[in-house]
Design a protein around this motif. Structure first.
Motif, PDB file in Angstrom:
ATOM      1  N   SER A  21       1.302  -0.823   0.331  1.00  0.00           N
ATOM      2  CA  SER A  21      -0.013   0.395  -0.149  1.00  0.00           C
ATOM      3  C   SER A  21       0.702   1.056   0.019  1.00  0.00           C
ATOM      4  N   LEU A  22       0.515   1.872  -0.805  1.00  0.00           N
ATOM      5  CA  LEU A  22       1.064   3.032  -1.016  1.00  0.00           C
ATOM      6  C   LEU A  22       0.518   4.637  -0.561  1.00  0.00           C
ATOM      7  N   PRO A  23       1.200   5.746   0.421  1.00  0.00           N
ATOM      8  CA  PRO A  23       0.396   6.349   0.311  1.00  0.00           C
ATOM      9  C   PRO A  23      -0.453   7.277  -1.268  1.00  0.00           C
ATOM     10  N   SER A  24      -1.002   8.077  -1.462  1.00  0.00           N
ATOM     11  CA  SER A  24      -1.867   8.564  -2.170  1.00  0.00           C
ATOM     12  C   SER A  24      -1.250   8.860  -3.167  1.00  0.00           C
ATOM     13  N   ASP A  25      -0.590  10.204  -2.737  1.00  0.00           N
ATOM     14  CA  ASP A  25       0.194  10.990  -2.974  1.00  0.00           C
ATOM     15  C   ASP A  25       1.616  10.237  -4.329  1.00  0.00           C
ATOM     16  N   SER A  85       2.502   0.358 -12.291  1.00  0.00           N
ATOM     17  CA  SER A  85       2.449  -1.340 -11.722  1.00  0.00           C
ATOM     18  C   SER A  85       2.567  -1.060  -9.852  1.00  0.00           C
ATOM     19  N   LEU A  86       3.629  -0.283  -9.995  1.00  0.00           N
ATOM     20  CA  LEU A  86       3.951   0.501  -8.887  1.00  0.00           C
ATOM     21  C   LEU A  86       2.933   0.952  -8.142  1.00  0.00           C
ATOM     22  N   GLY A  87       2.072   1.864  -8.897  1.00  0.00           N
ATOM     23  CA  GLY A  87       0.762   2.481  -8.381  1.00  0.00           C
ATOM     24  C   GLY A  87      -0.148   3.108  -8.452  1.00  0.00           C
ATOM     25  N   ALA A  88      -0.411   1.335  -8.633  1.00  0.00           N
ATOM     26  CA  ALA A  88      -1.366   0.022  -8.716  1.00  0.00           C
ATOM     27  C   ALA A  88      -1.102  -0.765  -7.149  1.00  0.00           C
ATOM     28  N   GLY A  89       0.158  -0.030  -6.770  1.00  0.00           N
ATOM     29  CA  GLY A  89       0.108  -1.323  -5.247  1.00  0.00           C
ATOM     30  C   GLY A  89       0.980  -2.870  -5.182  1.00  0.00           C
ATOM     31  N   VAL A  90       1.607  -3.047  -6.781  1.00  0.00           N
ATOM     32  CA  VAL A  90       1.995  -4.241  -7.309  1.00  0.00           C
ATOM     33  C   VAL A  90       3.185  -3.783  -6.176  1.00  0.00           C
ATOM     34  N   ALA A  91       3.543  -4.956  -6.201  1.00  0.00           N
ATOM     35  CA  ALA A  91       5.423  -5.716  -5.507  1.00  0.00           C
ATOM     36  C   ALA A  91       6.351  -4.999  -6.638  1.00  0.00           C
ATOM     37  N   PRO A  92       7.094  -4.407  -5.948  1.00  0.00           N
ATOM     38  CA  PRO A  92       8.576  -4.074  -7.541  1.00  0.00           C
ATOM     39  C   PRO A  92       8.521  -4.993  -7.829  1.00  0.00           C
ATOM     40  N   ALA A  93       8.826  -6.382  -7.249  1.00  0.00           N
ATOM     41  CA  ALA A  93       9.754  -7.499  -7.990  1.00  0.00           C
ATOM     42  C   ALA A  93       8.595  -7.664  -9.005  1.00  0.00           C
ATOM     43  N   ARG A  94       7.347  -7.947  -8.770  1.00  0.00           N
ATOM     44  CA  ARG A  94       5.804  -8.479  -9.731  1.00  0.00           C
ATOM     45  C   ARG A  94       5.998  -7.134 -11.166  1.00  0.00           C
ATOM     46  N   ALA A  95       6.099  -5.642 -10.460  1.00  0.00           N
ATOM     47  CA  ALA A  95       6.090  -5.075 -11.397  1.00  0.00           C
ATOM     48  C   ALA A  95       7.204  -5.287 -12.489  1.00  0.00           C
TER      49      ALA A  95
END
Length: 94
Positions: A2-6, A70-80
């Motif tokens: 989960s990323l901060p929305s900004d 993908s990262l912005g959508a909350g996907v884990a870096p390795a998966r992105a």
């Protein structure tokens, strides 16, 4: 993840900008193709080979845009990064 929305908004905005750059590169690719057709015949093989690097650049921009989206959508870096089909780029991102 989960990323901060900004952070998510920033990643999405950068992905959108890269997608726009990719579209603009399509125009450059068309221009290069047109210019290649008018080049002297003895220069065309070299020009075509060099023009292929433009295609690789387009693929890289598209891949980076996808990773950021993908990262912005909350996907884990390795998966992105796993979705990147350019092996050398995927290795550098990993």
């Amino acid at each position: 993840m989960s990323l901060p929305s900004d952070h998510a908004r920033l990643l999405e905005a950068v992905a959108d900008e890269l997608a726009q750059v990719r579209q603009e590169l399509d125009g450059v690719e068309t221009l290069v193709g047109d210019l290649t057709r008018h080049a002297p015949s003895q220069d065309r093989p070299r020009i075509l080979t060099e023009a292929q690097s433009l295609d690789v650049l387009i693929q890289k921009v598209e891949a980076l845009s996808g990773v950021l989206r993908s990262l912005g959508a909350g996907v884990a870096p390795a998966r992105a990064v796993a979705g990147v089909t350019l092996t050398d780029l995927a290795a550098r991102l990993s």
